[in-house]
Design a protein around this motif. Structure first.
Motif, PDB file in Angstrom:
ATOM      1  N   PHE A 132       0.897  -1.141  -0.261  1.00 39.67           N
ATOM      2  CA  PHE A 132       0.030   0.385  -0.236  1.00 39.67           C
ATOM      3  C   PHE A 132       0.743   1.426  -0.068  1.00 39.67           C
ATOM      4  CE2 PHE A 132       0.709  -0.745   3.803  1.00 39.67           C
ATOM      5  CZ  PHE A 132       1.353  -0.010   4.808  1.00 39.67           C
ATOM      6  N   ALA A 133      -0.230   2.095  -0.586  1.00 38.51           N
ATOM      7  CA  ALA A 133       0.744   3.799  -0.156  1.00 38.51           C
ATOM      8  C   ALA A 133      -0.466   4.191  -0.322  1.00 38.51           C
ATOM      9  CB  ALA A 133       1.472   3.930  -1.378  1.00 38.51           C
ATOM     10  N   PHE A 134      -0.094   5.607   0.880  1.00 41.69           N
ATOM     11  CA  PHE A 134      -1.455   6.353   1.111  1.00 41.69           C
ATOM     12  C   PHE A 134      -1.163   7.428   1.488  1.00 41.69           C
ATOM     13  CE2 PHE A 134      -0.945   4.331   5.689  1.00 41.69           C
ATOM     14  CZ  PHE A 134      -1.099   5.586   6.140  1.00 41.69           C
ATOM     15  N   VAL A 135      -2.204   8.657   1.407  1.00 36.50           N
ATOM     16  CA  VAL A 135      -2.405   9.708   1.577  1.00 36.50           C
ATOM     17  C   VAL A 135      -2.894  10.994   2.241  1.00 36.50           C
ATOM     18  CG1 VAL A 135      -1.683  12.206   0.455  1.00 36.50           C
ATOM     19  CG2 VAL A 135      -0.513  10.441  -0.982  1.00 36.50           C
ATOM     20  N   LEU A 136      -3.030  11.470   2.956  1.00 28.16           N
ATOM     21  CA  LEU A 136      -4.186  11.434   3.973  1.00 28.16           C
ATOM     22  C   LEU A 136      -4.581  12.596   4.864  1.00 28.16           C
ATOM     23  CD1 LEU A 136      -6.263   9.367   7.038  1.00 28.16           C
ATOM     24  CD2 LEU A 136      -5.719  11.468   7.312  1.00 28.16           C
ATOM     25  N   PHE A 137      -5.214  13.980   3.933  1.00 24.32           N
ATOM     26  CA  PHE A 137      -5.919  14.816   4.413  1.00 24.32           C
ATOM     27  C   PHE A 137      -6.593  15.265   5.512  1.00 24.32           C
ATOM     28  CE2 PHE A 137      -7.199  19.553   4.050  1.00 24.32           C
ATOM     29  CZ  PHE A 137      -5.863  19.692   4.624  1.00 24.32           C
ATOM     30  N   ASP A 138      -6.378  16.119   6.464  1.00 26.74           N
ATOM     31  CA  ASP A 138      -7.070  15.892   8.208  1.00 26.74           C
ATOM     32  C   ASP A 138      -7.206  17.889   7.798  1.00 26.74           C
ATOM     33  OD1 ASP A 138      -8.933  16.569   9.894  1.00 26.74           O
ATOM     34  OD2 ASP A 138      -7.518  15.980  11.516  1.00 26.74           O
ATOM     35  N   SER A 139      -8.923  18.120   7.046  1.00 24.32           N
ATOM     36  CA  SER A 139      -8.920  19.183   6.853  1.00 24.32           C
ATOM     37  C   SER A 139      -8.972  20.084   7.739  1.00 24.32           C
ATOM     38  CB  SER A 139     -10.309  19.469   5.832  1.00 24.32           C
ATOM     39  OG  SER A 139     -11.478  19.358   6.520  1.00 24.32           O
ATOM     40  N   SER A 140      -9.664  18.769   9.589  1.00 32.80           N
ATOM     41  CA  SER A 140     -10.240  20.397  10.305  1.00 32.80           C
ATOM     42  C   SER A 140      -8.540  20.801  11.122  1.00 32.80           C
ATOM     43  CB  SER A 140     -10.916  19.746  11.177  1.00 32.80           C
ATOM     44  OG  SER A 140      -9.977  18.255  11.635  1.00 32.80           O
ATOM     45  N   SER A 141      -7.535  20.371  11.023  1.00 38.61           N
ATOM     46  CA  SER A 141      -6.059  20.892  11.074  1.00 38.61           C
ATOM     47  C   SER A 141      -5.606  21.324  10.403  1.00 38.61           C
ATOM     48  CB  SER A 141      -5.726  19.286  12.344  1.00 38.61           C
ATOM     49  OG  SER A 141      -5.111  18.498  11.450  1.00 38.61           O
ATOM     50  N   ASN A 142      -5.610  21.260   9.101  1.00 44.34           N
ATOM     51  CA  ASN A 142      -4.963  20.869   8.518  1.00 44.34           C
ATOM     52  C   ASN A 142      -3.526  20.256   7.842  1.00 44.34           C
ATOM     53  OD1 ASN A 142      -6.282  22.802   6.466  1.00 44.34           O
ATOM     54  ND2 ASN A 142      -4.989  24.685   7.372  1.00 44.34           N
ATOM     55  N   SER A 143      -3.654  18.845   8.764  1.00 46.80           N
ATOM     56  CA  SER A 143      -2.651  17.737   8.275  1.00 46.80           C
ATOM     57  C   SER A 143      -2.673  17.067   7.815  1.00 46.80           C
ATOM     58  CB  SER A 143      -2.608  16.894  10.387  1.00 46.80           C
ATOM     59  OG  SER A 143      -2.332  18.312  10.906  1.00 46.80           O
ATOM     60  N   ILE A 144      -1.152  16.703   7.088  1.00 44.50           N
ATOM     61  CA  ILE A 144      -1.402  15.498   6.770  1.00 44.50           C
ATOM     62  C   ILE A 144      -0.828  13.938   7.346  1.00 44.50           C
ATOM     63  CG2 ILE A 144      -0.729  16.963   4.426  1.00 44.50           C
ATOM     64  CD1 ILE A 144       1.668  16.656   4.213  1.00 44.50           C
ATOM     65  N   PHE A 145      -0.656  13.072   5.865  1.00 46.61           N
ATOM     66  CA  PHE A 145      -0.359  11.831   6.900  1.00 46.61           C
ATOM     67  C   PHE A 145       0.024  10.888   5.699  1.00 46.61           C
ATOM     68  CE2 PHE A 145      -1.089   7.438   9.789  1.00 46.61           C
ATOM     69  CZ  PHE A 145       0.013   7.460   9.630  1.00 46.61           C
ATOM     70  N   ILE A 146       1.330  10.326   5.241  1.00 47.04           N
ATOM     71  CA  ILE A 146       1.505   9.927   4.384  1.00 47.04           C
ATOM     72  C   ILE A 146       2.520   8.537   4.195  1.00 47.04           C
ATOM     73  CG2 ILE A 146       2.583   9.873   1.929  1.00 47.04           C
ATOM     74  CD1 ILE A 146       2.296  13.439   2.078  1.00 47.04           C
TER      75      ILE A 146
END
Length: 255
Positions: A132-146
């Motif tokens: 797997f590879a993933f990209v996540l964006f949390d718009s409530s805190s402007n945070s990313i997790f890759i």
């Protein structure tokens, strides 16, 4: 899949930062990137999430054994390519129903880190078995997790454009077109967050450093990231009950 993040969302790793002198690569910011992505991927869907982030998704020409998935829950947006192989265990771990898909599992894993921490991020990612590879964006805190799996089975690339946006995609040609030499393969067995930068989940106490990438002619053609197992970093943990903001301690390792 394509994700474009403003520099206020994530501090780019040193090896991806562009020098002051322009190299002639195509600019135009997120709008140009999304337009290009849509033009080369049939049926592409693009999403603008304010000035902080933009995302593009398409199932065009995908590998049936490594599908692309996109999910949105509350203010969290996740794109994943590949497949998890220990889904029943993960559903039990995160209290999910039978219909939960791989991308939903990633979102719930992130939600656990965000809302129930401090958890060691390296352990959470190690619990994800599969390719797997993933990209996540949390718009409530402007945070990313890759993150990318330990074998690097799903290619993922990232770089910076002339406006210092962080660009992440499984389409290397899109990244090269807008980043020039200022791109690199996302390192296998690693994860990246807004709060803590790039780290290895296989070797959480080791530094991840940028080194020059050399082509077949011996010329420097960009950057790559490697885990230096000889260099150990200092760690620390917030006190339990201290009320510390989880984003400041997301990448701290429990020993």
């Amino acid at each position: 899949m394509l994700a474009v993040f403003d520099r206020t969302v994530a501090k780019c790793p040193e090896g991806l930062r562009r020098p002051e002198v322009e190299d002639g690569t195509k600019g135009g910011g997120p709008a140009a990137l999304l337009d290009h992505f849509s033009s080369v991927h049939e049926g592409a869907v693009t999403v603008r999430l304010g000035s902080a982030a933009s995302m593009g998704f398409s199932s065009d020409r995908q590998n049936p054994f490594s599908p692309r998935l996109f999910a949105s829950v509350d203010d969290m947006f996740c794109m994943l390519q590949g497949a998890l192989t220990n889904i029943p265990l993960l559903k039990q771990l995160y209290g999910l129903g039978k219909t939960a898909t791989d991308d939903i599992i990633i979102i719930e894993a992130y939600r656990t880190l965000r809302d129930r921490g401090p958890y060691p991020v390296d352990k959470v990612v190690r619990d994800l078995n599969g390719k797997f590879a993933f990209v996540l964006f949390d718009s409530s805190s402007n945070s990313i997790f890759i993150a990318a799996d330990a074998d690097g089975a799903v290619p993922l690339f990232w770089g910076t454009d002339s406006e210092d946006h962080l660009i992440v995609s499984d389409d290397v040609e899109t990244v090269k077109k807008h980043c020039g030499k200022h791109y690199a393969p996302f390192p296998k067995g690693c994860f990246f967050t807004s709060s803590g930068g790039l780290q290895s989940f296989e070797h959480p106490l080791s530094e991840v450093k940028a080194v020059p990438r050399v082509d077949s002619n011996g010329e420097v053609c960009g950057t790559m990231f490697i885990v230096d197992t000889k260099v150990k970093k200092e760690t620390g943990m917030p006190r339990v009950g201290s009320g510390a903001d989880w984003t400041k301690f997301l990448l701290l390792v429990q020993i």
